[in-house]
Design a protein around this motif. Structure first.
Motif, PDB file in Angstrom:
ATOM      1  N   LEU A  31      56.088  26.818  27.806  1.00  0.00           N
ATOM      2  CA  LEU A  31      56.051  25.173  28.001  1.00  0.00           C
ATOM      3  C   LEU A  31      56.135  24.774  29.447  1.00  0.00           C
ATOM      4  O   LEU A  31      55.282  23.763  29.817  1.00  0.00           O
ATOM      5  CB  LEU A  31      57.334  24.755  27.307  1.00  0.00           C
ATOM      6  CG  LEU A  31      57.697  23.283  27.527  1.00  0.00           C
ATOM      7  CD1 LEU A  31      56.565  22.392  26.756  1.00  0.00           C
ATOM      8  CD2 LEU A  31      59.114  22.911  26.824  1.00  0.00           C
ATOM      9  N   ALA A  32      56.737  25.483  30.169  1.00  0.00           N
ATOM     10  CA  ALA A  32      56.757  25.166  31.669  1.00  0.00           C
ATOM     11  C   ALA A  32      55.640  25.336  32.381  1.00  0.00           C
ATOM     12  O   ALA A  32      55.312  24.361  33.306  1.00  0.00           O
ATOM     13  CB  ALA A  32      57.862  25.910  32.460  1.00  0.00           C
ATOM     14  N   GLU A  33      54.666  26.428  31.945  1.00  0.00           N
ATOM     15  CA  GLU A  33      53.470  26.351  32.505  1.00  0.00           C
ATOM     16  C   GLU A  33      52.477  25.247  32.002  1.00  0.00           C
ATOM     17  O   GLU A  33      51.709  24.977  32.968  1.00  0.00           O
ATOM     18  CB  GLU A  33      52.867  27.836  32.263  1.00  0.00           C
ATOM     19  CG  GLU A  33      53.637  29.176  32.766  1.00  0.00           C
ATOM     20  CD  GLU A  33      52.994  30.331  32.159  1.00  0.00           C
ATOM     21  OE1 GLU A  33      52.437  30.147  31.171  1.00  0.00           O
ATOM     22  OE2 GLU A  33      53.457  31.457  32.666  1.00  0.00           O
ATOM     23  N   ARG A  34      52.511  24.763  30.845  1.00  0.00           N
ATOM     24  CA  ARG A  34      51.951  23.678  30.517  1.00  0.00           C
ATOM     25  C   ARG A  34      52.289  22.158  30.942  1.00  0.00           C
ATOM     26  O   ARG A  34      51.378  21.354  31.090  1.00  0.00           O
ATOM     27  CB  ARG A  34      51.801  23.572  28.841  1.00  0.00           C
ATOM     28  CG  ARG A  34      51.288  24.831  28.439  1.00  0.00           C
ATOM     29  CD  ARG A  34      50.931  24.658  26.765  1.00  0.00           C
ATOM     30  NE  ARG A  34      52.110  24.134  26.090  1.00  0.00           N
ATOM     31  CZ  ARG A  34      52.928  24.894  25.546  1.00  0.00           C
ATOM     32  NH1 ARG A  34      52.790  26.238  25.505  1.00  0.00           N
ATOM     33  NH2 ARG A  34      53.951  24.418  24.762  1.00  0.00           N
ATOM     34  N   ASP A  35      53.478  22.031  31.192  1.00  0.00           N
ATOM     35  CA  ASP A  35      54.176  20.993  31.409  1.00  0.00           C
ATOM     36  C   ASP A  35      55.010  21.056  32.786  1.00  0.00           C
ATOM     37  O   ASP A  35      55.992  21.592  32.918  1.00  0.00           O
ATOM     38  CB  ASP A  35      55.185  20.503  30.449  1.00  0.00           C
ATOM     39  CG  ASP A  35      55.868  18.925  30.611  1.00  0.00           C
ATOM     40  OD1 ASP A  35      55.518  18.302  31.709  1.00  0.00           O
ATOM     41  OD2 ASP A  35      56.520  18.520  29.759  1.00  0.00           O
ATOM     42  N   ARG A  36      54.367  20.414  33.764  1.00  0.00           N
ATOM     43  CA  ARG A  36      54.994  20.757  35.252  1.00  0.00           C
ATOM     44  C   ARG A  36      56.100  19.641  35.400  1.00  0.00           C
ATOM     45  O   ARG A  36      56.887  19.870  36.412  1.00  0.00           O
ATOM     46  CB  ARG A  36      53.849  19.956  36.347  1.00  0.00           C
ATOM     47  CG  ARG A  36      54.164  19.862  37.652  1.00  0.00           C
ATOM     48  CD  ARG A  36      52.981  19.473  38.415  1.00  0.00           C
ATOM     49  NE  ARG A  36      53.417  19.541  39.912  1.00  0.00           N
ATOM     50  CZ  ARG A  36      54.423  18.332  40.373  1.00  0.00           C
ATOM     51  NH1 ARG A  36      54.442  17.238  39.669  1.00  0.00           N
ATOM     52  NH2 ARG A  36      54.618  18.394  41.740  1.00  0.00           N
ATOM     53  N   SER A  37      56.533  18.727  34.196  1.00  0.00           N
ATOM     54  CA  SER A  37      57.826  18.075  34.478  1.00  0.00           C
ATOM     55  C   SER A  37      58.843  18.768  34.091  1.00  0.00           C
ATOM     56  O   SER A  37      60.059  18.316  34.641  1.00  0.00           O
ATOM     57  CB  SER A  37      57.770  16.753  33.772  1.00  0.00           C
ATOM     58  OG  SER A  37      57.853  17.277  32.147  1.00  0.00           O
TER      59      SER A  37
END
Length: 921
Positions: free
Chosen positions: A557-563
């Motif tokens: 998820l962190a790789e897809r979502d920079r926030s």
């Protein structure tokens, strides 16, 4: 008043919708069934309308010529139930006997005979003579009595017993004695042994991995899974209070009814059982009546078993809703809509077990539409089978044979274990216990895995706050930073037997995080100079069993979502937690712990920062307290120390090893106990030496013997707090030799304080002290402003929480630690954003990690649980070395602080405690 037949239901607005929903639930196909709430008619006056409705429903089920659905009607005006017998046990069974007789007699034609093996087995046990009459090994006489009761209802068993002949005790002749000697082992003793073996498997299951309902119930009562059904049942069933007596019998009855509705391959009579079993109660009576107690336990048992085969309707309800939460509807039309929704979508887990329908007295005014509708459909209309049972059996044999051939041809090409096809949504997947784990926003995606309603309420609050951030900023505040996402990593759910989220500390942590998010976002949205935060929930499964897999999903998820800038949580020190921390650390994601305390947590990754004091620090405080404090019931210091620990639990082993290292005066005696439902296997090498005990009753006996020999004995509880209640139950049972007990618990014991009854109510002779990582109320009194802000925020949202289990949560350090962890991470994010010079796109996880490692600009902050300075650059090791530790004394009037060691706030360091004063570790 006579009972109206068929169309005799009073005609008034909404009755047609209610009856239509009732009919649909009764005839609903098996594969679409879920638990149905018990329908309760509440009205002022004598309850005449409710009785008329129940009587009319009875008429619909009875039909004109044949029974249309199996049912039982309690409170019949003709007095067919008879008077209860004088024997107290038989009197309590009288209502059950009346229900079972009606269910058996109302089985529709062609559906076979209703068999209730679990109930009949327990009935034979509860009606047996006192336990003293069964002194033989393995309760053989009790097994014989159970088989004797089984023969009364089983033709094959009676025939085999007759073929075995009569023995000397039965008055047999010499020839009969000789025949019994030859044939008795084959026709009598062998079937009896097979029956005992089958009873054991019926009640306990074939293995511990797939226990039956009785094994799970007995484990909750005893603390350990039973190994012998007859011995366990004899100990548990006899001598219990009436409510528990009803509960176990209702569990048995409902388990039998559920089993009676399941199809069997070569049992066509079962396949023709297309209707649910219906229980009708004409008059529930007052709060202490036999019928109302039956209804209360029926509702609890239906929820515990997830029973889908029973529909229950009761009239004359007046006080039941005051004791148990209910769905409340104002009209019959609304009740019908609610039941129709249950039939269409099922009952969500955690929903109340009853639905109260308000019926106005004298509401039976004429309603032509309802009257016309009922005359057109005067009885229930279940689907009729096409063929008879024997024809169906022959066709089934042919179909099954063809299916087996087809399966054998295709089995090599069938893929198994494909998670992509499960029922979970988004970033969720099926975990170890069959529940959805992974990452989701809010409460909806967790489904049945979200635990109690209180947990869902907090998740829904977080979801609303996320929506408010999105609405107010549109992803980016005017002139300020865009919102960032923090992931809470904790055990939100589990399968059967999962640890309760209140006892496990999850609910307390969620409340702290939700309150801190509310506080942080209020400042950010008001000033535009701070970063507003969204919170996602990562469900790691019961006791972090699925933590490594869920951590990999967080990384994806962190790789897809920079926030996504950080993770918060890890509230339990377990080996699966360690693996998850390593996975997230390798991906460069900063982590801030909540209530996890093990020293080993910090060794897993340089990206992990710990809010709570380490186990070694807490254990040093515990050792000092045991040595110097007047902690025994008579107000003196302890002479003897017993240490209770779980060597298979990473947290417990860490606390125990650190305590033994610090306990200088004498050698503590170590008692090692691992619960049967431990989430992780024991380590390959034992780090603790001591007396190993297999059951909680053995542990209680060892402790009681030690206290009897030396009343000034201190018990240091280094095990999980969730096991303390079971231990105290056993102590209370054998407390004649040890009427008083002094216990010093670790910080996990704070979760046991939410149990109902409280620990000192379970065992009245208990003197309980426990470690706390920061109770906000005394810290606010000492001048800690953050503790005061936390209390204000808590009271604003949960100040009116009067639930017996969660009302003590204001004093639970889990809430304060989660608040501090969220505040610490938010301050780090704010400082990292200011370090970008307002270039919002530069704010990422790497910059946040650099800020946390160097330490916050002000050298930490004064948190609700004391001052926190968890940086790693200045030799702090990513935790606060002199973090605040308290020892509290629990009691009916609330906690009382007995020890304060550490930094309360900047400039306020408590370096000594007690009248000594004694130096703080």
């Amino acid at each position: 008043m006579g009972e109206p037949r068929n169309g005799g239901i009073p005609a008034f607005a909404g009755i047609e919708r209610f009856v239509e929903a009732f009919d649909r639930l009764v005839t609903q196909p098996r594969r679409h069934r879920s638990r149905v709430p018990v329908v309760l008619f509440s009205e002022p006056g004598d309850g005449q309308v409710g009785r008329s409705i129940v009587a009319g429903l009875h008429g619909r089920l009875h039909g004109r010529e044949a029974m249309l659905a199996p049912h039982a009607h309690l409170g019949c005006p003709d007095g067919s139930a008879g008077a209860p017998p004088d024997d107290p046990v038989l009197a309590q069974l009288h209502l059950f006997s009346h229900v079972i007789r009606q269910l058996t007699e109302s089985m529709p034609q062609g559906t076979g005979r209703l068999r209730l093996p679990c109930y009949q087995l327990l009935r034979s046990i509860v009606t047996a003579p006192p336990a003293a009459d069964f002194a033989m090994e393995h309760h053989q006489e009790l097994k014989d009595r159970a088989y004797e009761a089984h023969r009364e209802g089983s033709g094959p068993a009676r025939t085999l017993w007759w073929l075995g002949g009569r023995d000397h005790a039965s008055g047999g002749t010499l020839l009969e004695l000789l025949w019994n000697f030859l044939a008795g082992p084959l026709f009598q003793r062998l079937p009896r042994a097979v029956y005992a073996w089958r009873s054991q498997r019926l009640m306990l299951g074939g293995s511990r991995r797939r226990p039956r309902w009785y094994a799970q119930w007995a484990r909750l009562q005893q603390g350990t899974p039973p190994t012998d059904f007859f011995r366990s049942a004899r100990d548990l069933v006899h001598g219990v209070d009436p409510e528990k007596f009803d509960r176990i019998l209702l569990l048995a009855l409902l388990a039998d009814l559920d089993a009676a509705c399941r199809k069997r391959l070569f049992h066509p009579w079962r396949r023709r059982r297309v209707c649910r079993f219906v229980l009708l109660v004409a008059e529930a009576g007052d709060e202490h009546s036999r019928e109302q107690r039956f209804l209360r336990e029926l509702r609890s048992a239906m929820e515990d078993l997830g029973c889908t085969s029973v529909v229950a309707v009761a009239g004359g309800v007046r006080s039941l809703a005051h004791r148990i939460p209910d769905i409340e509807v104002a009209t019959l039309s609304a009740a019908g809509a609610e039941l129709a929704n249950v039939a269409e979508h099922g009952t969500a887990p955690g929903r109340p077990t009853g639905m109260v329908v308000s019926v106005l007295d004298g509401a039976a005014a004429d309603d032509p539409a309802a009257t016309y509708w009922l005359r057109r459909r005067p009885t229930l209309a279940p689907p009729a089978p096409r063929w008879g049972p024997r024809t169906e059996a022959a066709s089934t044999f042919a179909v099954v044979s063809l299916a087996l051939v087809t399966v054998a041809a295709l089995v090599a090409g069938v893929p198994f274990g494909d998670r992509a096809g499960d029922a979970c949504r988004g970033s969720m997947f099926l975990g170890t216990d069959g529940q959805c784990v992974g990452v989701a926003e809010g409460a909806a995606s967790f489904g049945s895995g979200s635990g109690e309603r209180a947990v869902r309420d907090v998740l829904e609050l977080i979801e609303r706050q996320n929506g408010e951030v999105q609405k107010r900023t549109g992803g980016s505040a005017a002139g300020g930073p865009a919102s960032r996402t923090v992931v809470y990593f904790g055990p939100l759910s589990g399968g059967a037997g999962a640890e309760d989220p209140v006892r496990g500390g999850t609910l307390a942590e969620l409340r702290g995080i939700a309150l801190a998010q509310r506080y942080v976002n209020a400042q950010a949205l008001r000033s535009g100079e701070r970063v507003p935060l969204r919170v996602l929930a990562a469900n790691a499964g019961d006791r972090f069993k699925d933590a490594p897999d869920v951590a990999r999903h967080v990384v994806e998820l962190a790789e897809r979502d920079r926030s996504v800038v950080g993770v918060i949580g890890f509230g339990q020190s377990r080996r699966q937690t360690y693996k998850a921390i390593r996975t997230l650390g390798e991906a460069g994601i900063p982590m801030v712990g909540t209530s996890g305390t093990a020293d080993a947590l910090l060794r897993q990754s340089g990206h992990y920062y710990q809010m709570a004091p380490t186990d070694s620090r807490a254990a040093a405080v515990m050792a000092s307290f045991v040595q110097h404090a007047r902690m025994t019931a008579d107000g003196r210091t302890a002479r003897r120390t017993l240490l209770v620990a779980d060597p298979a639990d990473a947290y417990s082993a860490s606390v125990a090893a650190s305590f033994l290292k610090e306990h200088r005066r004498g050698r503590a005696e170590v008692l090692l106990y691992t619960p049967a439902d431990a989430p992780e296997p024991a380590p390959l090498t034992d780090g603790l030496d001591g007396t190993k005990l297999d059951a909680v009753e053995d542990l209680a006996r060892e402790v009681c013997d030690a206290v009897a020999d030396e009343p000034r004995t201190a018990v240091v509880w280094a095990a999980r707090g969730s096991q303390l209640q079971l231990f105290l139950n056993e102590i209370a049972r054998i407390s004649r030799r040890c009427p008083k007990l002094s216990v010093l618990g670790d910080d996990d014991v704070t979760t046991a304080l939410s149990e109902v009854p409280r620990p000192w109510e379970v065992f009245g002779g208990l003197t309980l002290h426990h470690v706390s990582h920061g109770r906000a109320a005394p810290l606010a009194a000492l001048g800690n402003s953050e503790a005061a802000a936390f209390l204000s925020a808590y009271d604003a949202v949960y100040g009116k929480d009067h639930d017996a289990r969660t009302s003590t949560m204001r004093d639970d350090a889990h809430v304060g630690l989660a608040w501090d962890a969220m505040r610490y991470l938010a301050l780090g994010i704010d400082e990292a954003w200011r370090g970008t010079g307002g270039h919002d796109e530069r704010l990422n996880r790497s910059l946040l990690q650099a800020v946390l490692h160097q330490g916050l600009g002000e050298g930490g902050f004064d948190g609700a649980t004391g001052r926190t300075d968890a940086h790693g650059a200045a030799g702090g090791g990513r935790f606060t070395e002199d973090k605040l530790v308290l020892v509290e004394r629990g009691g009916p009037t609330g906690p009382r602080t007995a020890l304060v060691c550490g930094v309360v706030a900047r400039g306020d360091v408590r370096a000594a405690w007690g009248p000594g004063p004694h130096p703080c570790p």
